[in-house]
Write an enzyme that holds these catalytic residues in place. Structure first.
Site, PDB file in Angstrom:
ATOM      1  N   CYS A   1      -2.215  54.847  38.156  1.00 16.72           N
ATOM      2  CA  CYS A   1      -2.026  54.857  39.557  1.00 16.72           C
ATOM      3  C   CYS A   1      -1.182  53.373  39.981  1.00 16.72           C
ATOM      4  CB  CYS A   1      -3.455  54.793  40.455  1.00 16.72           C
ATOM      5  SG  CYS A   1      -2.907  55.566  42.252  1.00 16.72           S
ATOM      6  N   CYS A   2      -1.732  52.478  40.384  1.00 11.74           N
ATOM      7  CA  CYS A   2      -1.036  50.804  39.957  1.00 11.74           C
ATOM      8  C   CYS A   2       0.694  50.842  39.584  1.00 11.74           C
ATOM      9  CB  CYS A   2      -1.917  49.417  39.196  1.00 11.74           C
ATOM     10  SG  CYS A   2      -4.015  49.127  40.628  1.00 11.74           S
TER      11      CYS A   2
ATOM     12  N   CYS B   1      -5.895  48.605  47.873  1.00 12.10           N
ATOM     13  CA  CYS B   1      -5.476  49.901  48.580  1.00 12.10           C
ATOM     14  C   CYS B   1      -7.328  50.045  48.839  1.00 12.10           C
ATOM     15  CB  CYS B   1      -5.125  50.845  47.348  1.00 12.10           C
ATOM     16  SG  CYS B   1      -3.639  50.368  47.506  1.00 12.10           S
TER      17      CYS B   1
ATOM     18  N   CYS C   1      -9.471  51.747  46.280  1.00 12.26           N
ATOM     19  CA  CYS C   1      -9.843  50.488  45.606  1.00 12.26           C
ATOM     20  C   CYS C   1     -10.973  49.282  46.094  1.00 12.26           C
ATOM     21  CB  CYS C   1      -8.857  49.793  44.540  1.00 12.26           C
ATOM     22  SG  CYS C   1      -7.820  51.950  43.944  1.00 12.26           S
TER      23      CYS C   1
ATOM     24  N   CYS D   1      -3.743  44.698  39.252  1.00 13.53           N
ATOM     25  CA  CYS D   1      -2.819  45.973  39.445  1.00 13.53           C
ATOM     26  C   CYS D   1      -1.757  46.056  37.888  1.00 13.53           C
ATOM     27  CB  CYS D   1      -2.371  45.878  40.841  1.00 13.53           C
ATOM     28  SG  CYS D   1      -1.280  44.612  41.395  1.00 13.53           S
TER      29      CYS D   1
END
Length: 232
Positions: A111-112, A197, A200, A222
């Site tokens: 995702c990062c 985010c 998270c 990240c």
């Protein structure tokens, strides 16, 4: 420590940062600053604007930020007349979730990578100097952070990465922001210390580790500040 001594200490640290920025920015071109709109980044942005009012301020718009972060970003961008550049991932949040589900739960590294690393590395490749608000005190993974170093992107392109606040403490940052009358992201008042985010980010799990509220302890970075192996 007396308020007078504290003010003198902050002024000394600010003078050092201004010296670095003057050396690297005056008469230079192709410099950018990455800003998450956390305290150290906003402080560095304020100082950098003294030397270059049109410097691109790069913000990673992942689509997952807190509403408070977006509102604060817009406020500062408007009041300071920032040359704000919102970096967007290749896919929107709905598109990514339709294809992969909630990656921030199942595969946070991926995702990062999609929403932070790839957009940033692509953008930074267009600059010669990359300013960041990174500090050694932020995390053990940043203990060896250098004030100035060449950073190699996956493409092989190198950019000069500067961290003028590298030796600053959190107290230093907050004192400088107060001295310069810089308003801070309201989420700090709710107990957050390291803000990314929303899905998270929590209030720190360990009061002695400001980044322990990131990724539920599953990782600490990240990936945007880690040099990737060049692509072949």
């Amino acid at each position: 420590m007396s308020s007078l001594h504290l003010a003198s200490e902050v002024e000394t640290k600010l003078a050092r940062v201004r010296e670095i920025l003057s050396r690297e920015l005056v008469g230079a071109h192709q410099a950018c600053l990455t800003c998450s709109f956390q305290a150290e980044d906003v402080l560095l942005t304020k100082l950098a604007l003294e030397f270059d009012r049109t410097m691109p301020i790069l913000f990673l718009d992942t689509g997952y930020h807190f509403a408070e972060t977006y509102a604060y970003r817009d406020r500062i961008a408007n009041e300071w007349e920032l040359n704000l550049v919102n970096l967007l991932p290749a896919k929107t949040v709905p598109e990514q979730e339709a294809e992969h589900g909630l990656l921030y739960q199942s595969a946070p590294d991926q995702c990062c990578k999609l929403r932070k690393v790839e957009p940033l590395f692509s953008a930074v490749a267009g600059y010669r100097v990359w300013l960041t608000g990174l500090r050694r005190e932020q995390a053990k993974s940043r203990a060896a952070l250098e004030e100035s170093a060449l950073f190699t992107l996956p493409s092989g392109h190198q950019v000069l990465k500067l961290a003028p606040l590298v030796e600053w403490s959190t107290r230093d940052v907050w004192n400088a922001c107060e001295m310069l009358q810089i308003p801070l992201l309201p989420l700090y008042e709710r107990g957050y210390s390291s803000i990314g985010c929303e899905p998270c980010t929590t209030i720190p799990l360990d009061p002695n580790d400001p980044r322990s509220g990131r990724w539920a302890g599953r990782k600490v970075e990240c990936g945007i500040h880690i040099e990737a192996a060049p692509t072949k």
